[in-house]
Motif scaffolding. Sequence first.
Motif, short mmCIF file in Angstrom:
data_model
loop_
_atom_site.label_atom_id
_atom_site.label_comp_id
_atom_site.label_asym_id
_atom_site.label_seq_id
_atom_site.Cartn_x
_atom_site.Cartn_y
_atom_site.Cartn_z
N LEU A 7 0.81 -1.22 0.00
CA LEU A 7 0.00 0.00 0.00
C LEU A 7 0.84 1.27 0.00
N GLY A 30 -13.13 -6.70 -6.18
CA GLY A 30 -12.32 -7.21 -5.09
C GLY A 30 -13.15 -7.25 -3.83
N VAL A 34 -10.16 -4.70 0.43
CA VAL A 34 -8.97 -5.00 -0.35
C VAL A 34 -8.21 -3.73 -0.77
N GLY A 35 -8.89 -2.58 -0.74
CA GLY A 35 -8.22 -1.33 -1.09
C GLY A 35 -8.73 -0.65 -2.34
N LYS A 36 -9.94 -0.99 -2.76
CA LYS A 36 -10.50 -0.37 -3.96
C LYS A 36 -10.60 1.15 -3.81
N LEU A 122 -8.60 -6.59 -7.81
CA LEU A 122 -7.67 -6.50 -6.69
C LEU A 122 -7.88 -7.68 -5.75
N SER A 123 -6.77 -8.23 -5.29
CA SER A 123 -6.84 -9.27 -4.26
C SER A 123 -5.64 -9.10 -3.33
N ILE A 124 -5.71 -9.76 -2.19
CA ILE A 124 -4.64 -9.69 -1.20
C ILE A 124 -3.83 -10.97 -1.29
N LYS A 129 0.33 -8.21 0.50
CA LYS A 129 0.44 -7.23 -0.58
C LYS A 129 -0.82 -7.29 -1.42
N ARG A 130 -0.93 -6.38 -2.37
CA ARG A 130 -2.07 -6.36 -3.27
C ARG A 130 -1.65 -6.86 -4.64
N ASP A 131 -2.50 -7.68 -5.24
CA ASP A 131 -2.31 -8.17 -6.58
C ASP A 131 -3.35 -7.46 -7.44
N LEU A 132 -2.88 -6.68 -8.40
CA LEU A 132 -3.76 -5.89 -9.27
C LEU A 132 -3.64 -6.40 -10.69
#
Length: 135
Positions: A7, A30, A34-36, A122-124, A129-132
């Motif tokens: 992040l 996501g 997840v951080g959208k 997006l996934s964790i 970490k984030r996978d975009l």
Amino acid sequence: MEIIFSLDEIQEVAQKIIAEKPHKVILFHGQMGVGKTTLIKALAKELGVKDATSSPTFSLVNEYQTDNNQSVYHFDVYRLKSEAEALDMGIDEYLYSGHWCFIEWAEKIPNLLPEHYSTIDLSITVEGKRDLRLT
């Protein structure tokens, strides 16, 4: 495009996304948390939005202006019960405006989406970490 990031690298990720020249309507997928919204805030900043940005969970849409007077729309349609509710709020006018439209939970309005759009999944990761994935 696929990026794995933490992040604290999110602004650099936003730069890379914009550099890819995605469609101006971008769907964000996501799980909750997840951080959208965090990514959308970074994208808005990258596009030149100076105002504070926040999740439109209760208002459904937030509008921001960039420093060159372009509009950026951020939708969170999670609470919609039907596509008719989205039409009642005039979502079609936003989606076909030619301005940036960032949509969380777009799976709630599949029949209202324009023909051309980009998608960010997006996934964790197990490391947190984030996978975009941008398609």
